[in-house]
Write a protein that holds these residues in place. Structure first.
Motif, PDB file in Angstrom:
ATOM      1  N   GLN A  82      11.823   7.875  -7.383  1.00 30.39           N
ATOM      2  CA  GLN A  82      11.713   6.880  -8.455  1.00 30.39           C
ATOM      3  C   GLN A  82      10.975   5.635  -7.967  1.00 30.39           C
ATOM      4  OE1 GLN A  82      15.946   6.882  -9.337  1.00 30.39           O
ATOM      5  NE2 GLN A  82      15.576   7.859 -11.319  1.00 30.39           N
ATOM      6  N   VAL A  83      11.218   5.227  -6.722  1.00 31.53           N
ATOM      7  CA  VAL A  83      10.476   4.097  -6.154  1.00 31.53           C
ATOM      8  C   VAL A  83       9.004   4.468  -6.021  1.00 31.53           C
ATOM      9  CG1 VAL A  83      10.187   2.638  -4.110  1.00 31.53           C
ATOM     10  CG2 VAL A  83      12.484   3.126  -4.969  1.00 31.53           C
ATOM     11  N   ALA A  84       8.717   5.679  -5.536  1.00 29.96           N
ATOM     12  CA  ALA A  84       7.327   6.138  -5.367  1.00 29.96           C
ATOM     13  C   ALA A  84       6.591   6.162  -6.699  1.00 29.96           C
ATOM     14  CB  ALA A  84       7.304   7.515  -4.711  1.00 29.96           C
ATOM     15  N   ALA A  85       7.265   6.618  -7.761  1.00 30.40           N
ATOM     16  CA  ALA A  85       6.628   6.665  -9.085  1.00 30.40           C
ATOM     17  C   ALA A  85       6.235   5.271  -9.546  1.00 30.40           C
ATOM     18  CB  ALA A  85       7.569   7.310 -10.097  1.00 30.40           C
ATOM     19  N   ARG A  86       7.053   4.283  -9.248  1.00 30.96           N
ATOM     20  CA  ARG A  86       6.753   2.912  -9.655  1.00 30.96           C
ATOM     21  C   ARG A  86       5.689   2.269  -8.758  1.00 30.96           C
ATOM     22  NH1 ARG A  86      11.514   4.512 -11.362  1.00 30.96           N
ATOM     23  NH2 ARG A  86      12.391   3.658 -13.289  1.00 30.96           N
ATOM     24  N   LEU A  87       5.631   2.716  -7.508  1.00 40.78           N
ATOM     25  CA  LEU A  87       4.579   2.230  -6.608  1.00 40.78           C
ATOM     26  C   LEU A  87       3.229   2.869  -6.942  1.00 40.78           C
ATOM     27  CD1 LEU A  87       6.260   2.219  -3.069  1.00 40.78           C
ATOM     28  CD2 LEU A  87       5.232   0.271  -4.242  1.00 40.78           C
ATOM     29  N   GLY A  88       3.263   4.057  -7.530  1.00 39.54           N
ATOM     30  CA  GLY A  88       2.026   4.773  -7.860  1.00 39.54           C
ATOM     31  C   GLY A  88       1.415   5.472  -6.671  1.00 39.54           C
ATOM     32  N   ARG A  89       2.248   5.787  -5.688  1.00 34.71           N
ATOM     33  CA  ARG A  89       1.746   6.495  -4.508  1.00 34.71           C
ATOM     34  C   ARG A  89       2.884   7.289  -3.872  1.00 34.71           C
ATOM     35  NH1 ARG A  89       3.412   4.254   0.310  1.00 34.71           N
ATOM     36  NH2 ARG A  89       4.140   2.101   0.234  1.00 34.71           N
ATOM     37  N   VAL A  90       2.516   8.241  -3.046  1.00 31.42           N
ATOM     38  CA  VAL A  90       3.505   9.036  -2.319  1.00 31.42           C
ATOM     39  C   VAL A  90       4.009   8.206  -1.140  1.00 31.42           C
ATOM     40  CG1 VAL A  90       3.838  11.126  -0.940  1.00 31.42           C
ATOM     41  CG2 VAL A  90       2.405  11.196  -2.988  1.00 31.42           C
ATOM     42  N   ILE A  91       5.299   8.254  -0.910  1.00 33.97           N
ATOM     43  CA  ILE A  91       5.881   7.565   0.247  1.00 33.97           C
ATOM     44  C   ILE A  91       5.912   8.575   1.386  1.00 33.97           C
ATOM     45  CG2 ILE A  91       7.966   6.480   1.175  1.00 33.97           C
ATOM     46  CD1 ILE A  91       8.491   5.450  -1.689  1.00 33.97           C
ATOM     47  N   ASP A  92       5.185   8.268   2.469  1.00 34.02           N
ATOM     48  CA  ASP A  92       5.072   9.242   3.551  1.00 34.02           C
ATOM     49  C   ASP A  92       6.391   9.407   4.310  1.00 34.02           C
ATOM     50  OD1 ASP A  92       5.212   7.238   5.586  1.00 34.02           O
ATOM     51  OD2 ASP A  92       3.067   6.877   5.377  1.00 34.02           O
ATOM     52  N   VAL A  93       6.462  10.472   5.079  1.00 33.85           N
ATOM     53  CA  VAL A  93       7.685  10.859   5.773  1.00 33.85           C
ATOM     54  C   VAL A  93       8.180   9.753   6.708  1.00 33.85           C
ATOM     55  CG1 VAL A  93       8.681  12.557   7.368  1.00 33.85           C
ATOM     56  CG2 VAL A  93       7.086  13.291   5.604  1.00 33.85           C
ATOM     57  N   GLN A  94       7.276   9.046   7.380  1.00 33.88           N
ATOM     58  CA  GLN A  94       7.680   7.981   8.297  1.00 33.88           C
ATOM     59  C   GLN A  94       8.285   6.784   7.552  1.00 33.88           C
ATOM     60  OE1 GLN A  94       4.518   9.305   8.410  1.00 33.88           O
ATOM     61  NE2 GLN A  94       4.805  10.620  10.205  1.00 33.88           N
ATOM     62  N   GLU A  95       7.856   6.536   6.325  1.00 32.58           N
ATOM     63  CA  GLU A  95       8.321   5.388   5.554  1.00 32.58           C
ATOM     64  C   GLU A  95       9.606   5.690   4.759  1.00 32.58           C
ATOM     65  OE1 GLU A  95       6.189   2.038   2.698  1.00 32.58           O
ATOM     66  OE2 GLU A  95       5.444   4.089   2.646  1.00 32.58           O
ATOM     67  N   GLN A  96       9.907   6.960   4.524  1.00 32.31           N
ATOM     68  CA  GLN A  96      11.053   7.342   3.704  1.00 32.31           C
ATOM     69  C   GLN A  96      12.397   6.806   4.210  1.00 32.31           C
ATOM     70  OE1 GLN A  96      11.050  11.539   2.790  1.00 32.31           O
ATOM     71  NE2 GLN A  96       9.130  11.379   1.645  1.00 32.31           N
ATOM     72  N   PRO A  97      12.691   6.849   5.526  1.00 34.79           N
ATOM     73  CA  PRO A  97      13.987   6.304   5.973  1.00 34.79           C
ATOM     74  C   PRO A  97      14.145   4.810   5.663  1.00 34.79           C
ATOM     75  CG  PRO A  97      13.029   7.673   7.691  1.00 34.79           C
ATOM     76  CD  PRO A  97      11.984   7.512   6.625  1.00 34.79           C
TER      77      PRO A  97
ATOM     78  N   THR B 151      18.491   1.371 -12.732  1.00 34.21           N
ATOM     79  CA  THR B 151      17.547   2.064 -11.849  1.00 34.21           C
ATOM     80  C   THR B 151      16.245   1.270 -11.717  1.00 34.21           C
ATOM     81  OG1 THR B 151      18.468   4.220 -12.391  1.00 34.21           O
ATOM     82  CG2 THR B 151      16.232   4.201 -11.510  1.00 34.21           C
ATOM     83  N   ALA B 152      15.732   0.757 -12.827  1.00 30.78           N
ATOM     84  CA  ALA B 152      14.498  -0.035 -12.788  1.00 30.78           C
ATOM     85  C   ALA B 152      14.670  -1.289 -11.936  1.00 30.78           C
ATOM     86  CB  ALA B 152      14.064  -0.405 -14.204  1.00 30.78           C
ATOM     87  N   ALA B 153      15.813  -1.963 -12.066  1.00 27.99           N
ATOM     88  CA  ALA B 153      16.070  -3.175 -11.280  1.00 27.99           C
ATOM     89  C   ALA B 153      16.170  -2.855  -9.793  1.00 27.99           C
ATOM     90  CB  ALA B 153      17.346  -3.854 -11.769  1.00 27.99           C
ATOM     91  N   VAL B 154      16.833  -1.755  -9.450  1.00 26.43           N
ATOM     92  CA  VAL B 154      16.951  -1.360  -8.041  1.00 26.43           C
ATOM     93  C   VAL B 154      15.567  -1.041  -7.471  1.00 26.43           C
ATOM     94  CG1 VAL B 154      17.839   0.421  -6.467  1.00 26.43           C
ATOM     95  CG2 VAL B 154      19.344  -0.583  -8.199  1.00 26.43           C
ATOM     96  N   CYS B 155      14.779  -0.269  -8.211  1.00 23.37           N
ATOM     97  CA  CYS B 155      13.425   0.073  -7.741  1.00 23.37           C
ATOM     98  C   CYS B 155      12.565  -1.181  -7.565  1.00 23.37           C
ATOM     99  CB  CYS B 155      12.762   1.051  -8.703  1.00 23.37           C
ATOM    100  SG  CYS B 155      13.496   2.699  -8.688  1.00 23.37           S
ATOM    101  N   ALA B 156      12.615  -2.091  -8.528  1.00 22.91           N
ATOM    102  CA  ALA B 156      11.818  -3.324  -8.434  1.00 22.91           C
ATOM    103  C   ALA B 156      12.229  -4.149  -7.221  1.00 22.91           C
ATOM    104  CB  ALA B 156      11.980  -4.146  -9.715  1.00 22.91           C
ATOM    105  N   GLU B 157      13.528  -4.201  -6.961  1.00 26.30           N
ATOM    106  CA  GLU B 157      14.008  -4.971  -5.802  1.00 26.30           C
ATOM    107  C   GLU B 157      13.570  -4.316  -4.492  1.00 26.30           C
ATOM    108  OE1 GLU B 157      15.468  -8.480  -4.774  1.00 26.30           O
ATOM    109  OE2 GLU B 157      15.557  -7.783  -6.841  1.00 26.30           O
TER     110      GLU B 157
END
Length: 192
Positions: A8-23, A127-133
């Protein structure tokens, strides 16, 4: 329970979150979710047929605690000795009874409500507020104290500022936040 996902965060960023950044993103989601639950005073989960104990009162209404809302249904209302309470009606977060909420034989008996309450799914606003934060937190580099765009000025501090919920997030979550009204101050809709 987290209130958003990495996807959900990735969808709002408009990009894939790579494996190193996921944690890191998951840790931020966990932290923001905990802060939102604390701020709102609810866990945003659904609770089926849970016992909700209430203190007796001579008033005609007895309020369900904020954490036991929204109410999806009430399956029983009993005194703590197991005797069914009759003549009650549920309206707007309170149980109403024309005889009041004192047991005829045991005036200090508690009322035990068996209710289903909470959220079947995390509300979209939450969910939107959590993603934005989380996205806001990702934009702050560790150690950056202040940034300015015109003539690009960056000020570094010894440590990063404390992460917390922004005013915009607090405003978005206002309708889910517990209202604090003292029963000692308000009775039957009149200030004492």
């Amino acid at each position: 329970m987290t209130l958003a996902t990495v996807e959900q965060v990735a969808a709002r960023l408009g990009r894939v979150i790579d494996v190193q950044e996921q944690p890191r993103v998951q840790a931020f989601i966990d932290d923001v979710s905990a802060m939102v639950r604390d701020y709102c005073g609810t866990d945003f989960q659904f609770h089926r047929d849970q016992a909700v104990p209430l203190e007796p009162t001579p008033d005609l209404s007895i309020h369900l605690p904020y954490w036991a809302r929204p109410v999806a249904g009430i399956s029983s209302v009993r005194w703590d000795d197991g005797t069914a309470v009759d003549g009650w009606v549920y309206r707007q977060g309170s149980l109403w009874r024309s005889e009041g909420w004192r047991h005829a034989v045991q005036p200090l008996a508690s009322v035990v409500v068996t209710a289903s309450y909470g959220y079947p799914a995390v509300p979209g606003t939450v969910t939107a507020a959590v993603c934005a934060e989380v996205i806001r937190w990702l934009a702050v580099q560790p150690g950056v104290e202040r940034e300015r765009v015109g003539d690009l000025e960056v000020t570094y501090g010894a440590t990063a500022p404390t992460q917390g919920l922004s005013p915009a997030t607090r405003e978005a979550l206002r309708r889910y936040r517990r209202s604090v009204i003292s029963r000692d101050v308000w009775r039957a809709g009149h200030a004492l």
